[in-house]
Design an enzyme around this catalytic site. Structure first.
Site, PDB file in Angstrom:
ATOM      1  N   LYS A 191     -39.502-121.179 -39.334  1.00  0.00           N
ATOM      2  CA  LYS A 191     -39.661-122.072 -40.346  1.00  0.00           C
ATOM      3  C   LYS A 191     -38.191-122.060 -41.454  1.00  0.00           C
ATOM      4  CE  LYS A 191     -43.951-120.633 -40.784  1.00  0.00           C
ATOM      5  NZ  LYS A 191     -45.329-119.764 -41.374  1.00  0.00           N
ATOM      6  N   TYR A 216     -50.210-129.364 -41.429  1.00  0.00           N
ATOM      7  CA  TYR A 216     -50.898-128.725 -42.230  1.00  0.00           C
ATOM      8  C   TYR A 216     -52.492-128.553 -42.655  1.00  0.00           C
ATOM      9  CZ  TYR A 216     -47.151-124.476 -41.551  1.00  0.00           C
ATOM     10  OH  TYR A 216     -46.568-123.202 -41.081  1.00  0.00           O
ATOM     11  N   PHE A 258     -53.376-121.809 -51.156  1.00  0.00           N
ATOM     12  CA  PHE A 258     -51.114-121.761 -51.176  1.00  0.00           C
ATOM     13  C   PHE A 258     -50.970-123.145 -50.255  1.00  0.00           C
ATOM     14  CE2 PHE A 258     -53.564-119.848 -47.490  1.00  0.00           C
ATOM     15  CZ  PHE A 258     -53.175-121.012 -46.237  1.00  0.00           C
ATOM     16  N   ARG A 298     -49.733-114.990 -30.951  1.00  0.00           N
ATOM     17  CA  ARG A 298     -49.976-114.690 -32.072  1.00  0.00           C
ATOM     18  C   ARG A 298     -49.921-112.568 -32.449  1.00  0.00           C
ATOM     19  NH1 ARG A 298     -52.031-117.791 -35.580  1.00  0.00           N
ATOM     20  NH2 ARG A 298     -52.973-116.398 -37.193  1.00  0.00           N
ATOM     21  N   THR A 326     -49.299-112.128 -40.297  1.00  0.00           N
ATOM     22  CA  THR A 326     -49.405-113.964 -40.929  1.00  0.00           C
ATOM     23  C   THR A 326     -48.491-112.473 -42.487  1.00  0.00           C
ATOM     24  OG1 THR A 326     -51.525-114.521 -40.492  1.00  0.00           O
ATOM     25  CG2 THR A 326     -50.140-115.126 -42.349  1.00  0.00           C
ATOM     26  N   ARG A 349     -42.463-111.718 -36.858  1.00  0.00           N
ATOM     27  CA  ARG A 349     -43.048-111.089 -38.296  1.00  0.00           C
ATOM     28  C   ARG A 349     -42.231-110.137 -39.044  1.00  0.00           C
ATOM     29  NH1 ARG A 349     -48.056-114.939 -38.139  1.00  0.00           N
ATOM     30  NH2 ARG A 349     -47.323-116.802 -38.958  1.00  0.00           N
ATOM     31  N   ASN A 362     -42.570-116.408 -43.471  1.00  0.00           N
ATOM     32  CA  ASN A 362     -42.958-115.431 -42.447  1.00  0.00           C
ATOM     33  C   ASN A 362     -42.009-115.767 -40.539  1.00  0.00           C
ATOM     34  OD1 ASN A 362     -44.847-117.510 -41.979  1.00  0.00           O
ATOM     35  ND2 ASN A 362     -46.219-116.124 -41.654  1.00  0.00           N
ATOM     36  N   HIS A 408     -44.238-119.803 -37.111  1.00  0.00           N
ATOM     37  CA  HIS A 408     -45.581-119.652 -36.822  1.00  0.00           C
ATOM     38  C   HIS A 408     -46.089-119.930 -35.375  1.00  0.00           C
ATOM     39  CE1 HIS A 408     -48.636-123.363 -37.161  1.00  0.00           C
ATOM     40  NE2 HIS A 408     -48.123-123.372 -35.861  1.00  0.00           N
ATOM     41  N   GLU A 415     -50.477-129.863 -32.430  1.00  0.00           N
ATOM     42  CA  GLU A 415     -48.988-129.573 -32.564  1.00  0.00           C
ATOM     43  C   GLU A 415     -48.321-129.195 -32.260  1.00  0.00           C
ATOM     44  OE1 GLU A 415     -51.266-125.574 -35.671  1.00  0.00           O
ATOM     45  OE2 GLU A 415     -49.524-125.369 -33.908  1.00  0.00           O
TER      46      GLU A 415
END
Ligand code: UDP
Ligand code: MG
Length: 148
Positions: free
Chosen positions: A10, A51, A59, A87, A93, A104, A114, A117, A128
């Site tokens: 990010k 998103y 958010f 993940r 998250t 993260r 964070n 993704h 994606e």
């Protein structure tokens, strides 16, 4: 279960010069193989579309603004059971709840920022990856082009 997932480093991760370390962790520690990678800045409407599944969340607008605020690095990854494995690898998250040593936990600066993704299902991973990459930008283990 599928063998592909999509991650993004990010804007804060890129800005804080963590791109190299994050890629090293993903490939060397996590054992994920890069099948496609690019740095780009999303326009606001692109981040909105990416998103879209979160459009009803409180958010959403802030997240879209953040994700289009600077360059990101989009990476398509391959590993057995990639979505779940990745993940688990990046942590929860919220960086404050992410396990010690996860990406993260190490590089996340807030719930929103964070660092990375990770796709949440095989279906979304495919959507994606296709969002960022054309079939001429994805490579198998032999370096040959392939389509998902
Ligand atoms: N996010 C946020 N506030 C929240 C929940 C999520 O800003 O209360 C951001 C955060 O950057 C997160 C992204 O929105 O990574 C997508 O949320 P999701 O619940 O899908 O979490 P993820 O799948 O990224 O762990
Ligand atoms: Mg998610």
């Amino acid at each position: 279960m599928g063998n592909y997932t999509l991650t993004m480093i990010k804007p804060t991760g890129v800005k804080n010069l963590n791109t190299g370390e994050v890629i090293k962790m993903i490939t060397k520690d996590g054992g994920f193989r890069i099948v496609g990678m690019k740095m780009l800045k999303m326009r606001n409407d692109q981040a909105k579309a990416f998103y879209g599944i979160h459009s009803d969340k409180p958010f959403y607008d802030e997240l879209v603004n953040f994700m289009s605020s600077g360059p990101i690095v989009a990476i398509a990854l391959e590993k057995e059971n990639a979505v779940e494995a990745f993940r688990n690898f990046i942590g929860a998250t919220n960086p404050t709840q992410a396990a010690e040593g996860t990406i993260r936990n190490k590089f996340g600066v807030s719930l929103q920022e964070n660092c990375v993704h990770g796709s949440d299902s095989d279906e979304n991973a495919q959507r994606e990856i296709e969002f960022f990459f054309s079939s001429s930008e994805l490579f198998d283990t032999d370096g040959n082009l392939f389509e998902l």
